[in-house]
Motif scaffolding. Structure first.
Motif, PDB file in Angstrom:
ATOM      1  N   GLY A 257       0.358  -1.086  -0.218  1.00 60.84           N
ATOM      2  CA  GLY A 257       0.604  -0.153   0.327  1.00 60.84           C
ATOM      3  C   GLY A 257       0.977   1.268  -0.076  1.00 60.84           C
ATOM      4  O   GLY A 257       0.629   2.642  -0.128  1.00 60.84           O
ATOM      5  N   LYS A 258       2.118   1.230  -0.015  1.00 61.07           N
ATOM      6  CA  LYS A 258       2.942   2.243  -0.322  1.00 61.07           C
ATOM      7  C   LYS A 258       3.206   2.864  -1.673  1.00 61.07           C
ATOM      8  O   LYS A 258       3.857   2.596  -2.317  1.00 61.07           O
ATOM      9  CB  LYS A 258       4.347   1.630   0.581  1.00 61.07           C
ATOM     10  CG  LYS A 258       4.342   1.927   2.677  1.00 61.07           C
ATOM     11  CD  LYS A 258       5.573   1.939   2.916  1.00 61.07           C
ATOM     12  CE  LYS A 258       5.362   0.966   4.520  1.00 61.07           C
ATOM     13  NZ  LYS A 258       6.803   0.763   5.337  1.00 61.07           N
ATOM     14  N   ALA A 259       2.803   3.842  -1.314  1.00 61.75           N
ATOM     15  CA  ALA A 259       3.283   4.408  -3.206  1.00 61.75           C
ATOM     16  C   ALA A 259       4.606   4.597  -3.426  1.00 61.75           C
ATOM     17  O   ALA A 259       5.347   4.402  -3.017  1.00 61.75           O
ATOM     18  CB  ALA A 259       3.362   6.401  -3.326  1.00 61.75           C
ATOM     19  N   ARG A 260       4.982   4.077  -4.682  1.00 62.84           N
ATOM     20  CA  ARG A 260       6.475   3.700  -4.570  1.00 62.84           C
ATOM     21  C   ARG A 260       6.364   4.106  -6.548  1.00 62.84           C
ATOM     22  O   ARG A 260       5.895   3.029  -7.193  1.00 62.84           O
ATOM     23  CB  ARG A 260       6.363   2.465  -4.327  1.00 62.84           C
ATOM     24  CG  ARG A 260       6.491   1.020  -5.178  1.00 62.84           C
ATOM     25  CD  ARG A 260       6.840  -0.172  -4.449  1.00 62.84           C
ATOM     26  NE  ARG A 260       6.901  -0.262  -2.965  1.00 62.84           N
ATOM     27  CZ  ARG A 260       7.264  -0.414  -1.333  1.00 62.84           C
ATOM     28  NH1 ARG A 260       8.701  -0.257  -1.749  1.00 62.84           N
ATOM     29  NH2 ARG A 260       6.943  -0.108  -0.526  1.00 62.84           N
ATOM     30  N   PRO A 261       7.938   3.884  -7.464  1.00 65.22           N
ATOM     31  CA  PRO A 261       7.638   3.699  -8.559  1.00 65.22           C
ATOM     32  C   PRO A 261       7.958   1.917  -9.145  1.00 65.22           C
ATOM     33  O   PRO A 261       8.455   1.475  -7.992  1.00 65.22           O
ATOM     34  CB  PRO A 261       9.015   4.112  -9.202  1.00 65.22           C
ATOM     35  CG  PRO A 261      10.013   4.317  -7.303  1.00 65.22           C
ATOM     36  CD  PRO A 261       9.019   4.361  -6.292  1.00 65.22           C
ATOM     37  N   LEU A 262       7.284   2.148  -9.991  1.00 66.08           N
ATOM     38  CA  LEU A 262       6.743   0.265 -10.335  1.00 66.08           C
ATOM     39  C   LEU A 262       7.612   0.098 -11.314  1.00 66.08           C
ATOM     40  O   LEU A 262       8.199   0.514 -12.390  1.00 66.08           O
ATOM     41  CB  LEU A 262       4.849   0.450 -10.831  1.00 66.08           C
ATOM     42  CG  LEU A 262       4.517   0.398  -9.469  1.00 66.08           C
ATOM     43  CD1 LEU A 262       2.649  -0.512  -9.959  1.00 66.08           C
ATOM     44  CD2 LEU A 262       3.898  -0.362  -8.440  1.00 66.08           C
ATOM     45  N   PRO A 263       8.547  -1.077 -11.095  1.00 65.70           N
ATOM     46  CA  PRO A 263       9.411  -1.095 -12.061  1.00 65.70           C
ATOM     47  C   PRO A 263       9.166  -1.511 -13.346  1.00 65.70           C
ATOM     48  O   PRO A 263       8.452  -2.495 -13.268  1.00 65.70           O
ATOM     49  CB  PRO A 263      10.545  -2.275 -11.364  1.00 65.70           C
ATOM     50  CG  PRO A 263      10.221  -1.686 -10.157  1.00 65.70           C
ATOM     51  CD  PRO A 263       9.264  -1.585  -9.449  1.00 65.70           C
ATOM     52  N   VAL A 264      10.017  -1.102 -14.784  1.00 72.57           N
ATOM     53  CA  VAL A 264       9.421  -1.702 -15.544  1.00 72.57           C
ATOM     54  C   VAL A 264      11.019  -2.529 -16.445  1.00 72.57           C
ATOM     55  O   VAL A 264      11.335  -1.123 -16.510  1.00 72.57           O
ATOM     56  CB  VAL A 264       8.187  -1.250 -16.821  1.00 72.57           C
ATOM     57  CG1 VAL A 264       8.052  -1.028 -18.057  1.00 72.57           C
ATOM     58  CG2 VAL A 264       7.255  -0.763 -15.540  1.00 72.57           C
ATOM     59  N   ILE A 265      11.107  -3.614 -16.322  1.00 68.24           N
ATOM     60  CA  ILE A 265      11.482  -3.967 -17.261  1.00 68.24           C
ATOM     61  C   ILE A 265      11.280  -4.719 -18.835  1.00 68.24           C
ATOM     62  O   ILE A 265      10.359  -4.735 -19.464  1.00 68.24           O
ATOM     63  CB  ILE A 265      12.257  -5.484 -16.446  1.00 68.24           C
ATOM     64  CG1 ILE A 265      11.194  -6.451 -16.790  1.00 68.24           C
ATOM     65  CG2 ILE A 265      12.390  -4.887 -14.665  1.00 68.24           C
ATOM     66  CD1 ILE A 265      12.166  -7.742 -16.081  1.00 68.24           C
ATOM     67  N   ARG A 266      12.419  -4.680 -19.439  1.00 73.44           N
ATOM     68  CA  ARG A 266      12.390  -5.752 -20.632  1.00 73.44           C
ATOM     69  C   ARG A 266      12.850  -7.244 -20.820  1.00 73.44           C
ATOM     70  O   ARG A 266      14.779  -7.004 -20.605  1.00 73.44           O
ATOM     71  CB  ARG A 266      13.412  -4.510 -21.875  1.00 73.44           C
ATOM     72  CG  ARG A 266      13.640  -5.149 -23.185  1.00 73.44           C
ATOM     73  CD  ARG A 266      13.396  -4.498 -23.894  1.00 73.44           C
ATOM     74  NE  ARG A 266      15.730  -3.762 -24.082  1.00 73.44           N
ATOM     75  CZ  ARG A 266      16.309  -4.939 -24.665  1.00 73.44           C
ATOM     76  NH1 ARG A 266      16.015  -5.942 -25.480  1.00 73.44           N
ATOM     77  NH2 ARG A 266      18.260  -4.270 -24.124  1.00 73.44           N
ATOM     78  N   PRO A 267      12.198  -8.171 -20.569  1.00 69.67           N
ATOM     79  CA  PRO A 267      12.459  -8.982 -19.912  1.00 69.67           C
ATOM     80  C   PRO A 267      12.812 -10.187 -20.821  1.00 69.67           C
ATOM     81  O   PRO A 267      12.712 -10.212 -22.679  1.00 69.67           O
ATOM     82  CB  PRO A 267      11.767  -9.713 -20.037  1.00 69.67           C
ATOM     83  CG  PRO A 267       9.718  -9.068 -20.691  1.00 69.67           C
ATOM     84  CD  PRO A 267      10.982  -7.903 -21.132  1.00 69.67           C
TER      85      PRO A 267
END
Length: 232
Positions: free
Chosen positions: A90-100
């Motif tokens: 529930g803590k706001a944070r940047p969500l990582p986006v990867i190139r898998p």
């Protein structure tokens, strides 16, 4: 000796995700349902002993480690751990986006990021810190099983501080598909896995959830007992 049950906080892509199906089929095990699955025909063609090739990751289910398996310290409960997972998510944070991509890492084959992602390192470090109060201390036997003599000085320090050597700067996101393979076997298996992964058409992967996995005893596989979407 390790206490049981054991718990781990992992990334899993969701029960209805194509990535989850991809991993579960290759491991022959679905950690969401606890069901065994038939191995894909192309995996068995390349490696008739695929059951053995995939035996190590099968025990854990298809996942990426964020907080390594741990027994609970005395006085902490599963209910409290689940509440802590919900609070963390529930803590706001940047969500990582990867190139898998599918590649070899330390002798085994896994889905890994094509390049380092700072937000992903931060998420893993936060997990290591924020759930550590639930972790029972390593026994001497557990520590010895990590082969500390083969670790770097920093990895040994992390093992003693966090119960796992591959945290903080040592963390590498990976969703494991095989056990360790010698170089002669690795090539054809890597080619097959890359072809299967390419068929998913997955250009990016958002690391947008955590899942709580549980292992009831030493002979049991890990199963998912809860998952939470991370808040952007």
């Amino acid at each position: 000796m390790t206490g049981f049950p054991r718990y781990a906080i992992y990334f899993a892509a969701g029960h209805d995700s194509a990535l989850t199906r991809f991993g579960a089929e290759l491991l022959g095990y679905d950690a969401y349902t606890g069901n065994e699955l038939a191995f894909p025909a192309d995996a068995l063609r390349v490696a008739p002993d695929w059951r053995d090739v995939s035996a190590d990751p099968r025990k854990y289910g298809f996942h990426a480690t964020l907080k390594a398996p741990m027994a609970l310290t005395p006085g902490r409960t599963e209910t409290e751990l689940m509440a802590a997972c919900a609070a963390f998510a529930g803590k706001a944070r940047p969500l990582p986006v990867i190139r898998p991509v599918v590649d070899a890492i330390s002798g085994f084959i896994a889905v890994i990021p094509a390049e380092p992602i700072e937000a992903l390192q931060g998420l893993a470090a936060d997990c290591a810190r924020e759930f550590d109060s639930f972790r029972a201390a390593l026994s001497a036997e557990d520590r010895a099983r990590r082969r500390p003599e083969k670790l770097s000085e920093r990895q040994r320090d992390y093992l003693d501080r966090w119960g796992y050597p591959y945290v903080m700067e040592e963390f590498r996101f990976h969703m494991t598909l095989t056990g360790r393979l010698d170089a002669a076997r690795r090539g054809p298996i890597l080619e097959m896995l890359r072809a299967r992964f390419a068929a998913l058409g997955m250009d990016t992967l958002k690391i947008d959830r955590i899942a709580l996995f549980k292992q009831d005893d030493a002979k049991a596989r890990f199963r998912i007992i809860g998952e939470w979407d991370l808040r952007r």
